[in-house]
Write an enzyme that holds these catalytic residues in place. Structure first.
Site, PDB file in Angstrom:
ATOM      1  N   SER A   1      -4.090  21.533 -81.321  1.00  0.00           N
ATOM      2  CA  SER A   1      -5.250  21.721 -80.440  1.00  0.00           C
ATOM      3  C   SER A   1      -4.969  21.209 -79.031  1.00  0.00           C
ATOM      4  O   SER A   1      -5.803  20.525 -78.434  1.00  0.00           O
ATOM      5  CB  SER A   1      -6.495  21.029 -81.018  1.00  0.00           C
ATOM      6  OG  SER A   1      -7.675  21.531 -80.436  1.00  0.00           O
TER       7      SER A   1
ATOM      8  N   HIS B   1      -0.848  17.678 -95.251  1.00  0.00           N
ATOM      9  CA  HIS B   1      -1.809  18.105 -94.228  1.00  0.00           C
ATOM     10  C   HIS B   1      -2.704  16.942 -93.778  1.00  0.00           C
ATOM     11  O   HIS B   1      -2.950  16.754 -92.589  1.00  0.00           O
ATOM     12  CB  HIS B   1      -2.659  19.244 -94.786  1.00  0.00           C
ATOM     13  CG  HIS B   1      -3.221  20.143 -93.737  1.00  0.00           C
ATOM     14  ND1 HIS B   1      -3.351  21.493 -93.915  1.00  0.00           N
ATOM     15  CD2 HIS B   1      -3.700  19.898 -92.490  1.00  0.00           C
ATOM     16  CE1 HIS B   1      -3.884  22.042 -92.824  1.00  0.00           C
ATOM     17  NE2 HIS B   1      -4.107  21.083 -91.952  1.00  0.00           N
TER      18      HIS B   1
ATOM     19  N   TYR C   1      -4.474  27.846 -94.424  1.00  0.00           N
ATOM     20  CA  TYR C   1      -4.973  28.707 -93.354  1.00  0.00           C
ATOM     21  C   TYR C   1      -5.245  30.101 -93.901  1.00  0.00           C
ATOM     22  O   TYR C   1      -4.318  30.814 -94.310  1.00  0.00           O
ATOM     23  CB  TYR C   1      -3.969  28.801 -92.209  1.00  0.00           C
ATOM     24  CG  TYR C   1      -3.741  27.515 -91.445  1.00  0.00           C
ATOM     25  CD1 TYR C   1      -4.608  26.432 -91.566  1.00  0.00           C
ATOM     26  CD2 TYR C   1      -2.659  27.389 -90.590  1.00  0.00           C
ATOM     27  CE1 TYR C   1      -4.384  25.263 -90.847  1.00  0.00           C
ATOM     28  CE2 TYR C   1      -2.434  26.236 -89.870  1.00  0.00           C
ATOM     29  CZ  TYR C   1      -3.301  25.170 -90.002  1.00  0.00           C
ATOM     30  OH  TYR C   1      -3.079  24.020 -89.301  1.00  0.00           O
TER      31      TYR C   1
END
Length: 353
Positions: free
Chosen positions: A219, A141, A61
């Protein structure tokens, strides 16, 4: 954290977390446009002050570990208040070969590498960035399509044995991958895209329930869509890569989401709060991780942990969603095909949920 700010708690395997955590990806530039250190720090500390105890980040990120470094600086003196989760294998150091992982972003695929030879190096870099001696929850990830998944999991198990990591997490996996990983080392949580406009895979949820694995929902607000406030996306906003945020699709989807927004108005809560509360009612071991840069929005999101929805309200929501077809795909990972090496432009790891 005061008793007034404490949120209801949930369990993720052997971890205890606030019912709603904080997704820190939004604090880095290149996600929802530009930002700065002060704004990111203020947002993160606001989340802590409002009762969030799960802080989720990743080494990919922002540029050069930006997100982890910001969190490391901001948590000075408060590290013991949080469950610190981060992910690896998406930001690749020089000399580490990229392995294409197909996704439904506009650029087609990501570059990952979860070869066990690199996992300790990833972890040591994250520990330095985060200014901590141990990572509470550590995830690959994305599954590496060129590496046996058990090998990656075994490398994390070695970090747990060495005291550098406390718990194993998985991110963006299938039910089969969860079961195989759990056979190597118990999995505390699996992170998966889940919201009103992107259902969780039923087999994955059933497997997690069977194995006692918690769910971290990324999300949970549909990249902001479910707040009902997104009218367009700017050129420096990552959502320009997402099919449902195409200008024509976005307008159609806002119109189709209107009945759910109407339900929120009837209840006297925001659309985002309804989306988060609805998700909490889907499973007792799910922890959503919405992100925001605005303290008022952060407080609003976390307050959803205290909102109880009646059976009648839940039935009305489900009926509205059942009758709604959104334009464009929301799923980042295509569960039907999985990693298949389809062509596209590889991303070297600026961001990905």
């Amino acid at each position: 954290m005061t008793a007034a700010s404490a949120l209801p708690a949930r369990t993720l395997g052997g971890l205890t977390s606030s019912a709603i955590g904080f997704g820190a990806m939004v604090l880095s530039p290149g996600v929802y446009g530009e930002t700065d250190e002060q704004r990111g720090t203020t947002a993160l500390l606001s989340a802590l002050d409002e009762g969030a105890t799960l802080i989720d980040t990743a080494d990919g990120y922002g540029p050069d570990g930006h997100n982890e470094q910001l969190i490391g600086r901001a948590l000075r003196g408060r590290r013991d208040e949080v469950v610190l989760a981060t992910k690896f294998g998406f930001r690749l150091p020089e000399g580490v070969a990229p392995h294409p992982f197909p996704v439904n972003y506009g650029f087609g695929e990501l570059a990952v590498n979860a070869d066990p030879r690199h996992v300790r190096g990833y972890a040591e870099a994250s520990l330095r960035n985060l200014r901590t001696e141990v990572i509470d929850l550590y995830y690959p990830h994305y599954p590496d399509p060129q590496v046996p998944f058990e090998d990656t999991v075994g490398a994390v198990a070695e970090l747990i044995d060495a005291g550098l990591v406390r718990h194993l997490g998985l991110s963006n996996v299938t039910a089969d991958q969860l079961r195989r990983a759990h056979a190597v080392r118990p999995v505390a949580a699996v992170q998966v895209q889940w919201s009103m406009w992107q259902p969780i895979d039923a087999e994955l949820l059933a497997t997690a329930r069977e194995l006692g694995v918690g769910i971290v929902a990324w999300s949970p607000l549909g990249s902001g869509f479910l707040t009902g406030t997104v009218q367009q996306v700017a050129g420096d906003d990552f959502r320009r890569h997402l099919p449902r945020f195409d200008a024509a699709n976005l307008k159609a989807n806002q119109d189709r989401f209107a009945p759910v927004r109407g339900l929120a108005e009837d209840l006297g809560i925001s659309s985002g709060q309804l989306a988060l509360s609805w998700l909490l009612h889907q499973d007792e071991d799910v922890v959503p991780i919405p992100g925001s840069r605005t303290p008022a929005h952060i407080a609003e999101n976390l307050a959803a942990a205290r909102i109880a929805l009646s059976a009648d309200t839940l039935a009305r929501i489900d009926a509205a969603l059942k009758d709604t077809t959104f334009e464009g795909t929301a799923a980042v990972v295509d569960r039907a095909s999985g990693p298949d090496g389809r062509s596209g432009v590889r991303d070297r790891g600026e961001w990905a949920p």
